[in-house]
Scaffold this motif. Structure first.
Motif, short mmCIF file in Angstrom:
data_model
loop_
_atom_site.label_atom_id
_atom_site.label_comp_id
_atom_site.label_asym_id
_atom_site.label_seq_id
_atom_site.Cartn_x
_atom_site.Cartn_y
_atom_site.Cartn_z
N HIS A 41 0.82 -1.20 0.00
CA HIS A 41 0.00 0.00 0.00
C HIS A 41 0.87 1.27 0.00
O HIS A 41 1.73 1.46 0.84
CB HIS A 41 -0.92 0.00 1.22
CG HIS A 41 -1.91 1.12 1.20
ND1 HIS A 41 -3.07 1.06 0.48
CD2 HIS A 41 -1.89 2.33 1.78
CE1 HIS A 41 -3.72 2.19 0.62
NE2 HIS A 41 -3.03 2.98 1.42
N GLU A 142 -2.41 -2.04 6.50
CA GLU A 142 -3.56 -1.55 5.73
C GLU A 142 -4.31 -0.50 6.53
O GLU A 142 -4.21 -0.45 7.76
CB GLU A 142 -4.52 -2.69 5.39
CG GLU A 142 -3.93 -3.74 4.49
CD GLU A 142 -4.91 -4.84 4.16
OE1 GLU A 142 -5.18 -5.02 2.97
OE2 GLU A 142 -5.41 -5.51 5.08
N GLU A 143 -5.08 0.30 5.82
CA GLU A 143 -5.93 1.29 6.48
C GLU A 143 -7.01 0.56 7.27
O GLU A 143 -7.44 -0.53 6.90
CB GLU A 143 -6.55 2.22 5.43
CG GLU A 143 -5.52 3.02 4.67
CD GLU A 143 -6.10 3.77 3.49
OE1 GLU A 143 -7.21 3.43 3.04
OE2 GLU A 143 -5.42 4.70 3.02
#
Length: 171
Positions: A41, A142-143
């Motif tokens: 990401h 990750e978000e």
């Protein structure tokens, strides 16, 4: 009910996809997600990803990146790998999957989609009528909104694997 979220194929990484086979089956365009599909990401294109896209072009495949990210994230990556792109795609909306096919001059029968998330990537491709290939996420980071979606995603993948094993046993 859950079938609408099932990928056609589930693999460890994009390197495990048999793109030569897809080409022989009439596939001419590949739509890709970027983050956690091609690179971790937020990371830029790597030499490995640039070589990967060159390999796809040599096979005869066109590519288009579609991402829910904004243009400052997507455009430099697309430029580096020499791919068409769509930013702020609003996946799983079908609109930009269709736009990607228009850009590549392909249709639902000659296009596949590759991504790492069920509820955006796979579901959007399936709704559009495109074959979907899901890859395992590259990076654990990750978000939070994605982390939360991974919980029901595990259940759906478990059901998909169970269905696939039944299909394999009936052969």
């Amino acid at each position: 009910m859950l079938e609408r979220f099932y990928p056609n194929e589930y693999v460890n990484s994009v390197e495990d996809i048999d793109f030569d086979m897809y080409y022989k089956q009439g596939i001419r365009g590949v739509i890709f997600d970027i983050d956690n599909t091609l690179v971790p990401h937020g990371h830029p294109a790597t030499d490995k990803s640039i070589e990967f896209f060159e390999k796809l072009r040599k096979i005869g495949l066109d590519t288009c990146l579609i991402s829910n990210n904004q243009e400052p994230r997507v455009e430099p990556f697309a430029y580096a790998v020499k791919s068409k792109y769509i930013f702020d795609a609003h996946k799983p909306s079908t609109r930009n999957y269709k736009k990607a096919m228009e850009l590549m001059h392909t249709d639902v029968d000659s296009t596949i989609f590759v991504g790492d998330q069920i509820f955006t990537d796979v579901y959007g491709a399936n709704r559009t009528g495109i074959q979907s290939v899901m890859v395992k996420k590259i990076d654990k980071k990750e978000e939070i909104q994605i982390v939360l979606k991974r919980i029901p995603e595990k259940f759906i993948l478990w059901r998909w694997k169970k269905k696939m094993s039944k299909t394999d046993m009936s052969k």
